[in-house]
Scaffold this motif. Structure first.
Motif, PDB file in Angstrom:
ATOM      1  N   ARG A 214       0.530  -1.528  -0.302  1.00 49.34           N
ATOM      2  CA  ARG A 214       0.110   0.048  -0.237  1.00 49.34           C
ATOM      3  C   ARG A 214       0.648   1.025   0.162  1.00 49.34           C
ATOM      4  O   ARG A 214       0.944   2.393  -0.716  1.00 49.34           O
ATOM      5  CB  ARG A 214      -0.757  -0.278   1.229  1.00 49.34           C
ATOM      6  N   THR A 216       3.757   1.447  -1.724  1.00 50.84           N
ATOM      7  CA  THR A 216       4.671   1.425  -2.364  1.00 50.84           C
ATOM      8  C   THR A 216       3.297   2.132  -3.890  1.00 50.84           C
ATOM      9  O   THR A 216       4.141   2.157  -4.928  1.00 50.84           O
ATOM     10  CB  THR A 216       5.171   0.573  -3.192  1.00 50.84           C
ATOM     11  N   THR A 217       2.283   1.395  -3.517  1.00 51.78           N
ATOM     12  CA  THR A 217       0.880   1.540  -4.919  1.00 51.78           C
ATOM     13  C   THR A 217       0.190   3.077  -4.636  1.00 51.78           C
ATOM     14  O   THR A 217      -0.306   3.668  -5.500  1.00 51.78           O
ATOM     15  CB  THR A 217       0.815   0.668  -5.125  1.00 51.78           C
ATOM     16  N   ALA A 218       0.857   4.200  -3.189  1.00 56.10           N
ATOM     17  CA  ALA A 218      -0.122   5.069  -3.109  1.00 56.10           C
ATOM     18  C   ALA A 218       0.245   6.130  -4.263  1.00 56.10           C
ATOM     19  O   ALA A 218       1.436   6.592  -4.995  1.00 56.10           O
ATOM     20  CB  ALA A 218       0.578   5.387  -1.859  1.00 56.10           C
ATOM     21  N   ALA A 219      -0.406   7.165  -4.617  1.00 53.43           N
ATOM     22  CA  ALA A 219       0.328   8.213  -5.116  1.00 53.43           C
ATOM     23  C   ALA A 219       0.406   8.928  -5.183  1.00 53.43           C
ATOM     24  O   ALA A 219       1.122   9.032  -3.413  1.00 53.43           O
ATOM     25  CB  ALA A 219      -1.980   8.862  -5.422  1.00 53.43           C
ATOM     26  N   ALA A 220       1.364   9.551  -5.921  1.00 56.29           N
ATOM     27  CA  ALA A 220       2.371  10.541  -5.976  1.00 56.29           C
ATOM     28  C   ALA A 220       1.716  11.892  -5.192  1.00 56.29           C
ATOM     29  O   ALA A 220       0.813  12.182  -5.175  1.00 56.29           O
ATOM     30  CB  ALA A 220       3.283  11.373  -7.050  1.00 56.29           C
ATOM     31  N   THR A 222       1.114  12.049  -1.578  1.00 57.44           N
ATOM     32  CA  THR A 222       0.680  11.592  -0.388  1.00 57.44           C
ATOM     33  C   THR A 222       1.717  10.868   0.364  1.00 57.44           C
ATOM     34  O   THR A 222       3.274  10.539   0.265  1.00 57.44           O
ATOM     35  CB  THR A 222      -0.099   9.912  -0.750  1.00 57.44           C
ATOM     36  N   GLU A 224       2.715   8.191   2.237  1.00 51.20           N
ATOM     37  CA  GLU A 224       2.683   7.190   1.633  1.00 51.20           C
ATOM     38  C   GLU A 224       4.068   7.376   0.625  1.00 51.20           C
ATOM     39  O   GLU A 224       4.904   6.583   0.698  1.00 51.20           O
ATOM     40  CB  GLU A 224       1.706   6.264   1.692  1.00 51.20           C
ATOM     41  N   ALA A 225       4.049   7.783  -0.445  1.00 46.49           N
ATOM     42  CA  ALA A 225       4.854   7.660  -1.544  1.00 46.49           C
ATOM     43  C   ALA A 225       5.909   8.887  -1.448  1.00 46.49           C
ATOM     44  O   ALA A 225       6.574   8.537  -1.097  1.00 46.49           O
ATOM     45  CB  ALA A 225       3.680   8.771  -2.601  1.00 46.49           C
ATOM     46  N   ARG A 226       5.506   9.887  -0.121  1.00 40.85           N
ATOM     47  CA  ARG A 226       7.075  10.799  -0.078  1.00 40.85           C
ATOM     48  C   ARG A 226       7.467   9.500   1.691  1.00 40.85           C
ATOM     49  O   ARG A 226       9.181   9.824   1.057  1.00 40.85           O
ATOM     50  CB  ARG A 226       6.520  11.878   0.704  1.00 40.85           C
ATOM     51  N   ASP A 229       9.370   7.123  -1.125  1.00 38.77           N
ATOM     52  CA  ASP A 229      10.860   8.131  -2.063  1.00 38.77           C
ATOM     53  C   ASP A 229      11.881   8.262  -1.368  1.00 38.77           C
ATOM     54  O   ASP A 229      12.735   8.164  -2.019  1.00 38.77           O
ATOM     55  CB  ASP A 229       9.440   9.118  -2.502  1.00 38.77           C
ATOM     56  N   ASP A 271       4.628  -1.810  -8.453  1.00 36.92           N
ATOM     57  CA  ASP A 271       3.219  -1.576  -9.120  1.00 36.92           C
ATOM     58  C   ASP A 271       2.169  -2.997  -8.140  1.00 36.92           C
ATOM     59  O   ASP A 271       1.696  -3.683  -7.926  1.00 36.92           O
ATOM     60  CB  ASP A 271       3.464  -2.993 -10.359  1.00 36.92           C
TER      61      ASP A 271
END
Length: 338
Positions: A214, A216-220, A222, A224-226, A229, A271
């Motif tokens: 969850r 690694t698949t989160a929207a840029a 967010t 999670e994505a931060r 990254d 993915d």
């Protein structure tokens, strides 16, 4: 696709671990490491499992990316190296200590506010240097200090009390527990105290893999994505120079990976394919090759994983065997000690 519902807590029971790796010496199985492994497909389904992936267990530091997400959701403004350090089990290098000090400075605090345990640096070379120089153990050198500094900063930003920030009932820890349940998709089975002094939440191995997917698949953009990254871009800030988990992220494009004490590792691809490993006896010598084999099962090119096949077993100072994942996990064995 992943469901946002939260299931019941996993059962607290003796895990039904299975053999996951063999110690091969001179063509003979000298020892067996037991454990559990789960591989998730991009759609969140279980593509492979071995052992007991549903029993309650403690992810240890493999849960730190989830804790970091919780703090970012609560307003923690860090990115880059400092956010990676927030999710770190660092080696105690000077850059880790300087980063932790910087987080504390941003919060208007000092090392004296930390309440993690005192320790020497995790990296043996750095630790030996400290011993030679006569430097004492410190909270700053302890491998979880970045997380603790970020916890304090999160408290400052939310006007939560600094006192008792490690208590399970503190607003910070309640906020973290909520996100643990959200990302793992299940209720927490038990709460205890981790080695650093922070609350440790028990979920299942399956839930841990689901949380990594969850993230690694989160929207840029967010939380999670931060976190993903930051950890991928600054892998050695989340671990240390020469650490296997940092090398794994460098070897596999887009991979997010985090290790934990007692033989835990979780990794996920952009993915949503994800793996989680628990070695029953806590041995890192089995954790690394088993995690690599699980990633190959998930579809990662085995050629990218050759340096993670495991350490050699020595006899008379020369290699005479190896630690090899069981054939059910790695049907095609390329090891010379097969």
């Amino acid at each position: 696709m992943f469901s946002s519902s939260v299931a019941d807590a996993p059962l607290i029971r003796e895990p039904l671990h299975a053999p996951v790796a063999h110690l091969i010496r001179g063509g003979v199985v000298e020892g067996i490491h037991y454990g559990s492994v789960v591989v998730l497909g991009a759609d969140g389904t279980v593509d492979f499992q071995l052992g007991d992936i549903e029993a309650a267990f403690y992810p240890r530091s493999a849960l730190k990316p989830v804790q970091a997400v919780a703090m970012v959701r609560a307003g923690l403004p860090l990115d880059g190296e400092l956010l990676s350090l927030t999710a770190a089990s660092h080696s105690g290098e000077e850059r880790h200590l300087a980063g932790t000090r910087r987080i504390l400075e941003l919060a208007g605090l000092t090392e004296d506010h930390l309440r993690n345990v005192t320790d020497m640096p995790f990296d043996p070379v750095v630790r030996d240097t400290w011993v030679r120089e006569g430097r004492p153990p410190s909270r700053l050198a302890q491998n979880c200090s970045g997380k603790h500094a970020a916890m304090l900063y999160t408290c400052v930003l939310n006007d939560w009390p600094l006192e008792g920030y490690l208590e399970a009932g503190h607003p910070l820890q309640q906020a973290i527990a909520e996100i643990v349940e959200d990302l793992t998709g299940q209720r927490i089975a038990a709460v205890t105290v981790d080695g650093c002094g922070a609350p440790l939440f028990s979920v299942s191995l399956h839930g841990l893999a689901r949380a990594a997917a969850r993230i690694t698949t989160a929207a840029a953009g967010t939380p999670e994505a931060r976190v993903a990254d930051a950890m991928r871009s600054h892998a050695e800030m989340a671990s240390g120079t020469g650490r296997d988990v940092a090398a794994l992220m460098a070897a596999v494009p887009g991979l997010l990976a985090k290790d934990g004490f007692e033989g835990v590792e979780v990794a996920a691809l952009p993915d949503g394919r994800a793996v989680a490993v628990k070695i029953a006896d806590g041995a890192s010598r089995a954790r690394v090759p088993v995690a690599a084999a699980a990633l190959a099962r998930a579809g990662v090119d085995p050629a990218l994983l050759t340096e993670f096949q495991g350490e050699a077993l020595l006899g008379g100072g020369r290699p005479v065997g190896c630690v090899r994942p069981v054939r059910s996990l790695e049907p095609v064995v390329s090891s010379t000690c097969a």
